[in-house]
Design a protein around this motif. Structure first.
Motif, PDB file in Angstrom:
ATOM      1  N   GLY C 174      -3.186 -49.218   2.408  1.00 18.83           N
ATOM      2  CA  GLY C 174      -2.694 -51.025   2.318  1.00 18.83           C
ATOM      3  C   GLY C 174      -2.106 -50.804   1.503  1.00 18.83           C
ATOM      4  O   GLY C 174      -0.707 -51.601   2.870  1.00 18.83           O
ATOM      5  N   VAL C 175      -1.018 -50.525   0.871  1.00 15.52           N
ATOM      6  CA  VAL C 175      -0.115 -50.485  -0.615  1.00 15.52           C
ATOM      7  C   VAL C 175       0.777 -50.081   0.480  1.00 15.52           C
ATOM      8  O   VAL C 175       2.500 -50.590   0.740  1.00 15.52           O
ATOM      9  N   ASP C 176       0.672 -48.825   0.746  1.00 15.40           N
ATOM     10  CA  ASP C 176       2.074 -48.195   1.131  1.00 15.40           C
ATOM     11  C   ASP C 176       2.664 -48.183   2.974  1.00 15.40           C
ATOM     12  O   ASP C 176       3.905 -48.455   2.814  1.00 15.40           O
ATOM     13  N   LEU C 177       1.922 -49.376   3.497  1.00 13.64           N
ATOM     14  CA  LEU C 177       2.080 -50.311   4.728  1.00 13.64           C
ATOM     15  C   LEU C 177       2.463 -50.894   4.488  1.00 13.64           C
ATOM     16  O   LEU C 177       3.478 -51.351   4.966  1.00 13.64           O
ATOM     17  N   ARG C 178       2.452 -51.440   3.298  1.00 15.39           N
ATOM     18  CA  ARG C 178       3.118 -53.072   3.208  1.00 15.39           C
ATOM     19  C   ARG C 178       4.319 -52.411   2.665  1.00 15.39           C
ATOM     20  O   ARG C 178       5.191 -53.062   2.900  1.00 15.39           O
ATOM     21  N   LEU C 179       4.532 -51.411   1.364  1.00 15.99           N
ATOM     22  CA  LEU C 179       5.765 -50.905   1.142  1.00 15.99           C
ATOM     23  C   LEU C 179       6.503 -50.715   2.168  1.00 15.99           C
ATOM     24  O   LEU C 179       8.183 -50.871   2.424  1.00 15.99           O
ATOM     25  N   ARG C 180       5.906 -49.962   3.374  1.00 19.16           N
ATOM     26  CA  ARG C 180       7.217 -49.735   4.822  1.00 19.16           C
ATOM     27  C   ARG C 180       7.669 -51.031   5.096  1.00 19.16           C
ATOM     28  O   ARG C 180       7.858 -50.770   6.746  1.00 19.16           O
ATOM     29  N   GLY C 181       6.590 -52.514   5.005  1.00 21.07           N
ATOM     30  CA  GLY C 181       7.214 -53.605   5.918  1.00 21.07           C
ATOM     31  C   GLY C 181       6.381 -53.504   7.599  1.00 21.07           C
ATOM     32  O   GLY C 181       6.772 -54.325   8.021  1.00 21.07           O
ATOM     33  N   SER C 182       5.110 -52.998   6.995  1.00 19.86           N
ATOM     34  CA  SER C 182       4.768 -53.017   8.147  1.00 19.86           C
ATOM     35  C   SER C 182       3.100 -54.331   8.579  1.00 19.86           C
ATOM     36  O   SER C 182       2.691 -54.457   9.072  1.00 19.86           O
ATOM     37  N   ASN C 183       3.534 -55.329   7.102  1.00 18.67           N
ATOM     38  CA  ASN C 183       2.580 -56.339   7.419  1.00 18.67           C
ATOM     39  C   ASN C 183       0.490 -55.837   7.657  1.00 18.67           C
ATOM     40  O   ASN C 183       0.875 -55.832   8.691  1.00 18.67           O
ATOM     41  N   PRO C 184       0.761 -54.715   6.944  1.00 18.71           N
ATOM     42  CA  PRO C 184      -0.894 -55.274   7.362  1.00 18.71           C
ATOM     43  C   PRO C 184      -2.188 -56.034   7.093  1.00 18.71           C
ATOM     44  O   PRO C 184      -1.557 -56.514   6.150  1.00 18.71           O
ATOM     45  N   LEU C 185      -2.801 -55.737   7.507  1.00 15.68           N
ATOM     46  CA  LEU C 185      -3.946 -56.974   6.759  1.00 15.68           C
ATOM     47  C   LEU C 185      -4.741 -55.265   7.049  1.00 15.68           C
ATOM     48  O   LEU C 185      -5.815 -55.188   8.077  1.00 15.68           O
ATOM     49  N   VAL C 186      -5.843 -56.192   5.858  1.00 16.74           N
ATOM     50  CA  VAL C 186      -5.945 -55.081   4.579  1.00 16.74           C
ATOM     51  C   VAL C 186      -7.662 -55.768   4.228  1.00 16.74           C
ATOM     52  O   VAL C 186      -7.615 -57.058   3.692  1.00 16.74           O
ATOM     53  N   THR C 187      -8.586 -55.370   5.053  1.00 14.94           N
ATOM     54  CA  THR C 187     -10.199 -55.899   4.313  1.00 14.94           C
ATOM     55  C   THR C 187     -10.770 -54.535   4.025  1.00 14.94           C
ATOM     56  O   THR C 187     -11.531 -53.738   4.916  1.00 14.94           O
ATOM     57  N   PRO C 188     -11.450 -54.517   2.834  1.00 18.65           N
ATOM     58  CA  PRO C 188     -12.843 -53.876   2.013  1.00 18.65           C
ATOM     59  C   PRO C 188     -13.634 -54.158   3.247  1.00 18.65           C
ATOM     60  O   PRO C 188     -14.414 -55.395   3.596  1.00 18.65           O
ATOM     61  N   VAL C 189     -13.903 -52.974   3.206  1.00 21.21           N
ATOM     62  CA  VAL C 189     -15.247 -52.600   3.839  1.00 21.21           C
ATOM     63  C   VAL C 189     -16.932 -54.317   3.974  1.00 21.21           C
ATOM     64  O   VAL C 189     -17.052 -54.062   4.354  1.00 21.21           O
ATOM     65  N   ASP C 190     -16.954 -53.783   2.524  1.00 21.82           N
ATOM     66  CA  ASP C 190     -17.698 -55.191   1.994  1.00 21.82           C
ATOM     67  C   ASP C 190     -17.921 -56.320   1.951  1.00 21.82           C
ATOM     68  O   ASP C 190     -18.442 -57.202   2.441  1.00 21.82           O
ATOM     69  N   LYS C 191     -16.435 -57.325   2.388  1.00 33.39           N
ATOM     70  CA  LYS C 191     -16.318 -57.961   2.867  1.00 33.39           C
ATOM     71  C   LYS C 191     -16.448 -58.297   4.730  1.00 33.39           C
ATOM     72  O   LYS C 191     -16.025 -59.198   5.181  1.00 33.39           O
ATOM     73  N   LEU C 192     -16.957 -57.490   5.447  1.00 34.33           N
ATOM     74  CA  LEU C 192     -17.042 -57.303   6.562  1.00 34.33           C
ATOM     75  C   LEU C 192     -18.785 -56.444   7.118  1.00 34.33           C
ATOM     76  O   LEU C 192     -18.633 -56.611   8.487  1.00 34.33           O
TER      77      LEU C 192
END
Ligand SMILES: Nc1ncnc2c1ncn2[C@@H]1O[C@H](COP(=O)(O)OP(=O)(O)OP(=O)(O)O)[C@@H](O)[C@H]1O
Ligand SMILES: Nc1ncnc2c1ncn2[C@@H]1O[C@H](COP(=O)(O)OP(=O)(O)OP(=O)(O)O)[C@@H](O)[C@H]1O
Ligand SMILES: [Mg+2]
Ligand SMILES: [Mg+2]
Lengths: 281, 250, 315, 250, 281
Positions: C174-192
């Motif tokens: 999640g952080v990696d994607l954010r750092l790359r400027g990719s604007n990830p939407l990250v949802t841990p599975v327990d929230k789903l």
């Protein structure tokens, strides 16, 4: 095989036939001219300022001590090697490529390809020329019976005796239909009878369809029977010690020819030259 | 048939020894044979039988992948070997590249392959082909160079073109080498399939083995490995058979 | 402070196998190592990394490594297979595994995953997560295109071959994607809809625990100290990680550490570090069984034990 | 030196084309060359330079592993090939097992190897040796069988014992095959090292590549692959050189 | 090489020396007895109920049409093949292993090992017997000069001419020091002079150190000069057509011997027999 010396017409025609070979046209009857030829393998001088000429349709025998450079000379003529110095001409060809084109070479070792049957080995030159397999087999096979190889068409080389392998290799060279033949001890592995028959066959074939031939042999009698002239080579480095005219080249009656007094005299002379050449080293 | 007796016996003895080791407490402990690590032959056999349809299904996927991948590698490998044999420049230029191609770990190229070839069988085929390509090429190239120069000379005096020398002399001489290469290739092909399936495929024995290992179902993973080995041995045997039928001259 | 010749000589060697290559999840471990907390406890800890995340727990069961970092689902699977292992502490006591998609994909919610491609790592229990997540919005697994990409989750998402990925961690990928400027939407599975579980747990061999429980206790106490130290000093933590693993990317590691440290604190504040919630485990076990991942319901005391945890965070 | 010119040129052209493709927007997009997937040569070169000490350190680990693993495989492979050549029963019994040994995925045996050999270099060596063993054995075995029966007959009439026929006829005839096998083996050895390091080692280029890929530090991963390839090409070249010095008769 | 026919004492002694060969002891002078021998390759019958005996220290020549089965017969004698029916005895040895032990075989193809130098090829038998390399090279090398191979000790077989290869193969057979020699056309690739010298050398060596020899040759003169008796074989399947006693085996003066009237008469008879055998097929 029979001892009669009549040329079997079918085979003679076969041999005389000019195929669709590109090299077969134009260059027929190429003369060989070798001038000042020298050659060496590294430090080992094999041939030194050798001069030789063979007229178109002439047959030249080469005899000389073992290891003197006969096979090397044939390879040079055939265009498989290049001289250190000097020139070799086959008809109008001086470059190795042109020589290769004009010259069929029968190497001393039979070099049959183990993955091909006897007949396919014999037919190699035809196949290389683009003849279809069935046709090539038919053409090459027409001489099998005559050469005492009948029934061994589909045998693999490993299943042939030494002499049979040599005859297949000889056949392979013949069917190449080149104007110049360079034969390196073609009958060395044959018994006296078969050898005489092969000689007679070759003599007949050359009478019917003359070629320029260089024949290396260690059998002086063979050389004098088959050739117009015989060059006696010295020990290494090879040069021509003496050149002898044969009394009755390719006579129809071999037996009579080789026992004639004149023949025996020339043979003795050749032997003497050979002996001297050998002891000179 | 006596020649088969001893080998079969040996195999039986090996399996028997393993079974005994696995079921004898002290030995099992000394060798660390614990069923989650090294299942016993009996467990593997049971798993083999129980999951037979699952295994068969996945095996069929893997067999197809191996066949296609190996086939591509064979064609490409033979072709490349011939090309490099004919043109020294090509060989000098490409040989290092071909060696290098062997050294790229699958997890480096898998994502690239997925991007280029999409999901599914494509990347797996590419990986198998890449792995098989190498032994075939190296062996065939060396085989093409193993020809007696005298035979080549002989062919040249018989008006053979370069192509004809290739086909009539060099290729037959290279065949035993090529067959050895193909035998090596087909055995490593299954390993290529396993890793290929990991990277981009939803089925196959490799996938199954990976899942079973992840779920600690070691017995079934080993059963799948047994099937995988059987496939490799089968292909190896087929090529050895073909070799014996083609290379008849020795 | 009471380090002496005597203690060093008797330092008990203890091997720890990580779940994966070193990353900020292991911040507490590397801090404890760096600050000498293990040494203080008389332990000489050696850290190993495996490639296959399923391997460490087997090595524990085989007695080849003293401790391993594993996952709650993995522990339950091990129990199912009869492995003599026990979770003795949670390193991260909540799910990190997340469903991730990029903002530019335009996906607003799970229900929009229909006919989209979801990349997975091909691990069966994670496939079950996806099934549960989809079921909550009345989708079946066949409504999306789930593809196994093994090692290639990030490239599949970034390259656009997949519109979403399941299997990455919120604090790593999640952080990696954010750092790359990719604007990830990250949802841990327990929230789903997936029951919460402890993502990373410390696992020990049952037999070993009976024979020599003391070292494990000492280890967990030192780990707790290390984790606390990490939480209070992100900069030092990043440095410790990078020193021990020079091949980590400094910028990325720094960001990952920042995202990870809050997750290392117990989710349920009243409990000490490492505490595992038996009720939560029990619920997750039920979910595992319902999804056919395991066939029986092991009693929670056979899979986890909080008995080896330090009572309170020692200073 | 002219023979080196063209290959070098080709390599330069390839790298140049890649660089241009990577830096030209449209092409890069069409080919999906994005630096997290396929870094440009410039990025790789930069990474190569910046991480040179890290790469060198890890490369040294891998080189040592490859050397040892390959060495073990060479000894074992040649030995096995000779044994299987001499005893038909051995061959029938072990050939399938040897093929099977190639088909076991690393993630199946890695835990077993770690249990048996511990952490560290042991399991990596075992995996490299296992991978190298196969091409060497298959090729050498086929080479030993490639002897002209006539030569064997000749030796028998010269009072040669079985052992002498082996050493004076069969082994020399098998050498070209064995060298081909060794060349294949040494190239795949580095891949064995990569996977071996994943399973049980804390250092080496394989480890580095895996971590970099997991972190999508693709440029450094590719830089490590370049080093890996260079190692493999170096070993390959060394063996090719040895071959030319030993197999002088053709 | 020189034409003088004196046996070079050093080499003759060398040849006569009984080495440490296990097979060299006891079996010296083994007689050969072949009774009712038949052999075939698959459907191809090569030898049919052939009977032959050679006394201990006797020298038997075999001549016959190419492909009749001479090489096969030698392989049978040497223990490399087993007969279909009939018995072969070499001294007291009947089984192939015992025959292999007693018999040195020179194959028709030279079969030099390409990875060994000429001298190492020649020394193979010594090396196989356990002689150290330096010693083996010295022993084998002592005849190199005499055989016209001086200076080619370390040449690879590919660097030798056809005749040189054959001489190395001949040497290789000699140094095996076996009581029985089976020679398959040992001098076929040699020119007349070298061949005569080799024949004289062999004759001298056999005079100094008698062995039992079976010599296949296609040169009747060679057979009649070197052998006590010459068996003329029929075309395939081979059987003995006629067995002729040589008038003056291994005479000191070869030239005189082969030109003697008696010699010529026997030669003519052999040739006639050969011819008849060939035409019978
Ligand atoms: N490829 C080679 N490399 C080096 N030397 C060679 C090579 N081929 C032949 N020679 C040497 O060249 C010399 C001549 O060899 P060549 O084969 O031409 O002899 P030859 O006259 O045909 O002899 P023979 O009658 O024995 O066949 C020999 O001394 C031989 O050792
Ligand atoms: N390995 C084999 N397999 C099958 N047939 C063979 C084999 N070797 C030889 N033959 C056949 O057996 C016959 C006899 O062969 P052999 O070599 O004994 O003849 P030879 O008398 O030595 O002839 P040459 O004088 O030509 O050397 C030939 O017809 C040959 O084709
Ligand atoms: Mg010659
Ligand atoms: Mg013969």
């Amino acid at each position: 095989m029979r001892q009669d010396t009549k040329m079997p017409t079918a085979e003679a025609r076969d041999f005389a036939t000019e195929g669709a070979s590109p090299s077969g046209t134009g260059a027929i009857g190429a003369a060989i001219s070798i001038r000042g030829l020298s050659h060496s393998y590294g430090d080992l001088q094999t041939i030194e300022r050798l001069d030789l000429t063979v007229a178109a349709h002439g047959v030249l025998g080469l005899v000389g001590p073992s290891g003197c450079g006969k096979s090397t000379l044939l390879e040079l003529i055939a265009g498989l090697q290049e001289p250190e110095s000097g020139a070799i001409e086959l008809g109008d060809a001086r470059d190795p490529h042109g020589r290769l084109d004009r010259c069929a070479y029968m190497p001393q070792r039979d070099l049959l390809l183990p993955w091909l049957s006897a007949i396919d080995n014999a037919a190699l030159a035809l196949r290389n020329r683009g003849v279809r397999r069935a046709q090539a087999r038919r053409e090459a096979g027409s001489l099998f019976e005559r050469f005492g190889l009948g029934g061994f068409e589909s045998a693999s080389p490993a299943e042939l005796s030494g002499g049979m392998r040599q005859r297949v290799a000889f056949l392979r060279t013949l069917v190449a239909e080149k104007p110049v033949l360079a034969l390196d001890e073609p009958f060395a592995s044959l018994d006296a009878i078969t050898r005489a028959e092969m000689q007679e066959w070759l003599a007949g074939a050359l009478r019917a369809d003359p070629r320029t031939v260089v024949l290396v042999t260690h059998d002086v009698e063979e050389a004098l029977y088959l050739c117009d002239a015989v060059a006696v080579l010295s020990a290494r480095p090879a040069c021509v010690l003496e050149q002898l005219r044969a009394p009755s080249p390719r006579a129809a009656n071999r037996n009579a020819a080789v026992t004639a007094q004149e023949f025996v005299t020339v043979r003795e002379r050749a032997m003497r030259a050979l002996r001297e050449g050998a002891s000179a080293t | 048939m006596k020649r088969w007796l001893l080998p079969t016996l040996l195999l039986a003895v090996l399996i028997g020894a393993w079974q005994i080791a696995a079921s004898t407490g002290a030995i099992a402990e000394a060798l660390h044979i614990e069923s989650f690590l090294v299942p016993s032959p009996a467990e593997i056999a049971e798993s083999l039988w129980q999951s037979r349809s699952l295994l068969a299904e996945n095996a069929w996927v893997t067999v197809r992948e191996v066949l296609f991948g190996f086939g591509c590698a064979l064609v490409a490998g033979l072709g490349f070997a011939v090309a490099m044999h004919l043109f020294e420049t090509l060989r000098l230029a490409f040989q290092p590249l071909i060696v290098a191609s062997q050294t790229i770990p699958i997890f480096v190229i898998a994502p690239i392959l997925v991007v280029w070839l999409g999901f599914g069988i494509g990347p797996t085929l590419a990986i198998i082909a890449l792995i098989c390509f190498f032994p075939i090429t190296v062996n065939t190239l060396d085989g093409l160079g193993s020809v007696d120069v005298e035979a080549t000379k002989m062919m040249r005096t018989l008006d053979a073109s370069r192509r004809q020398i290739l086909w009539r002399v060099e290729v037959p001489a290279a065949l035993p080498y090529a067959f050895s290469g193909a035998k090596i290739a087909v055995a490593v092909a299954v390993i290529g399939a396993v890793f290929g399936e990991l990277a981009a495929s939803g089925a196959g024995l490799g996938r199954l083995i990976f899942q079973d290992m992840a779920q600690l179902q070691t017995a079934r993973a080993f059963a799948a490995v047994v099937v995988l080995s059987a496939i490799a041995i089968g292909f190896f045997g087929l090529i050895a058979l073909a070799e014996r039928r083609v290379v008849t001259w020795r | 402070g009471e380090k002496s010749e005597d203690v060093t000589a008797k330092a008990q060697s203890l091997s720890l196998t990580l779940d994966f290559y070193p990353n900020p999840d292991h911040a507490g471990i590397y801090m404890a190592q760096k600050l000498g907390y293990f040494e203080d406890a008389g332990l000489d800890v050696s850290i190993h990394t495996p490639a296959d995340p399923a391997a460490p727990i087997k090595l524990v069961a085989a007695g080849q490594t003293d401790l391993a970092i594993s996952y709650e689902p993995e522990v339950l699977l091990a129990k199912e297979q009869g492995l003599d292992v026990l979770a003795v502490g949670a390193l991260v006591d909540r799910p990190l595994t997340s469903l991730i998609w990029l903002k530019k994909s335009g996906i607003k919610g799970v229900s929009e995953l229909r006919d989209k491609t979801v990349a997975t790592a091909g691990i069966p229990y994670q496939d079950a997560y996806l099934k549960t997540i989809l079921a909550r919005v009345h989708l079946s697994p066949s409504d999306v295109k789930a593809v196994n990409v093994g090692f290639g989750l990030l490239p599949a998402l970034l390259g656009g071959q997949a519109q979403a990925m399941l299997g990455g961690f919120s604090n790593i990928e999640g952080v990696d994607l954010r750092l790359r400027g990719s604007n990830p939407l990250v949802t841990p599975v327990d929230k789903l809809g997936v029951p919460s579980y402890d993502e990373l747990v410390v696992v020990a061999q049952g037999k070993r625990l009976e024979e020599e429980p003391q070292e494990i206790r000492l280890f967990l106490a030192a780990l707790a100290r290390g984790t606390a130290a990490a939480a209070s000093d992100p900069q030092a933590t990043t440095k410790a990680l990078l020193e021990a693993n020079p091949d980590l990317d400094p910028k990325l590691t720094k960001a990952e550490v920042a995202a990870t440290l809050p997750l290392l604190k117990p989710a349920r504040g009243k409990h000490p570090f490492g505490y595992m919630d038996a009720a939560g485990w029990s619920k997750f076990t039920g979910w595992m069984r319902d999804n056919g991942l395991i066939s029986s319901l092991p009693p929670t005391d056979s899979v986890l034990s909080n008995d080896y945890l330090p009572g309170e965070i020692p200073e």
